[in-house]
Each structure stands twice: as C-alpha cells, then as structure tokens.
Design a protein around this motif. Sequence first.
Motif, short mmCIF file in Angstrom:
data_model
loop_
_atom_site.label_atom_id
_atom_site.label_comp_id
_atom_site.label_asym_id
_atom_site.label_seq_id
_atom_site.Cartn_x
_atom_site.Cartn_y
_atom_site.Cartn_z
N SER A 39 -13.44 -32.70 -28.26
CA SER A 39 -12.77 -32.79 -26.96
C SER A 39 -11.33 -33.28 -27.10
N ILE A 82 -12.58 -33.01 -19.31
CA ILE A 82 -13.27 -31.72 -19.46
C ILE A 82 -14.47 -31.69 -18.51
N ILE A 116 -9.83 -29.61 -17.54
CA ILE A 116 -10.23 -28.40 -18.24
C ILE A 116 -11.62 -28.05 -17.70
#
Length: 126
Positions: A39, A82, A116
């Motif tokens: 990540s 994310i 994201i």
Amino acid sequence: MKKLLLIIVLIITAFCLYKYVYQNHRDIENEEASFELKSSTLINEFSINPIESETKYLNKTIEITGSITDINATNLTLNNIIFCQFSEHLQKSLSMNSQVKIKGRFIGYDDLLEQIKLDQCTVGIN
C-alpha cells in the motif's frame, strides 16, 4: 437493393450493440493480478503523479498488502487512503490494524478525498 443493404447494416449494428452491452462480466477473484504491491508503494505513486498513476492502474486487477485503518460491513480502508469495496459482507475475523492482502479492480482516484478506490475486492489474511 438499398432497403436490403439498410436492413443488413441495421442487423449488424444491433448485433454489435447487443454483444457490447451484454458482454461477460469479469471475475476479479479468479483473475490474475496485473500488479502486486504494498500500500505504501501505491500511495507514494499517487502522491507523486496522480494522473499518470491513474492511467497506469485504471480498470486493472491489483493486489495490495496493507494495514486496515477502517472497517465496515462491506468495505474497508487500508492505510487511511486505499478504499476497498466488497460485494459481500466482510469476515468477522478482520480487525483494525491487521495486515491483509486485498485483490480488486482499480476504479479511480478521488482527488477531493485523496482516496484510491477499488471495487469487487476479495481479502486474504497476510
């Protein structure tokens, strides 16, 4: 003659539209990932050049390893950035700050929230 040609063109057009609209759906869970990364690596790429990174990953299957920082019934967030959307409810065994490997389809970068985004995700304990 012109009517026959027009009918043939209409049939071909209708067939092409039908095939486009009703194409097979992707099975992200069984599809091989185009990219496997941590990540932190993905977050770093988007912080440097979000437009180029979005183009690189858009609609691709990616596997990301990271730490859960937020979790709900059908989504979770890795490293606060994310966002992963699941089709089904998540396992109860998942908890905050645990390391997981997420596989999903990258659908875009939200520059307002600086997130994201992935959908059709599946999870594997790392």
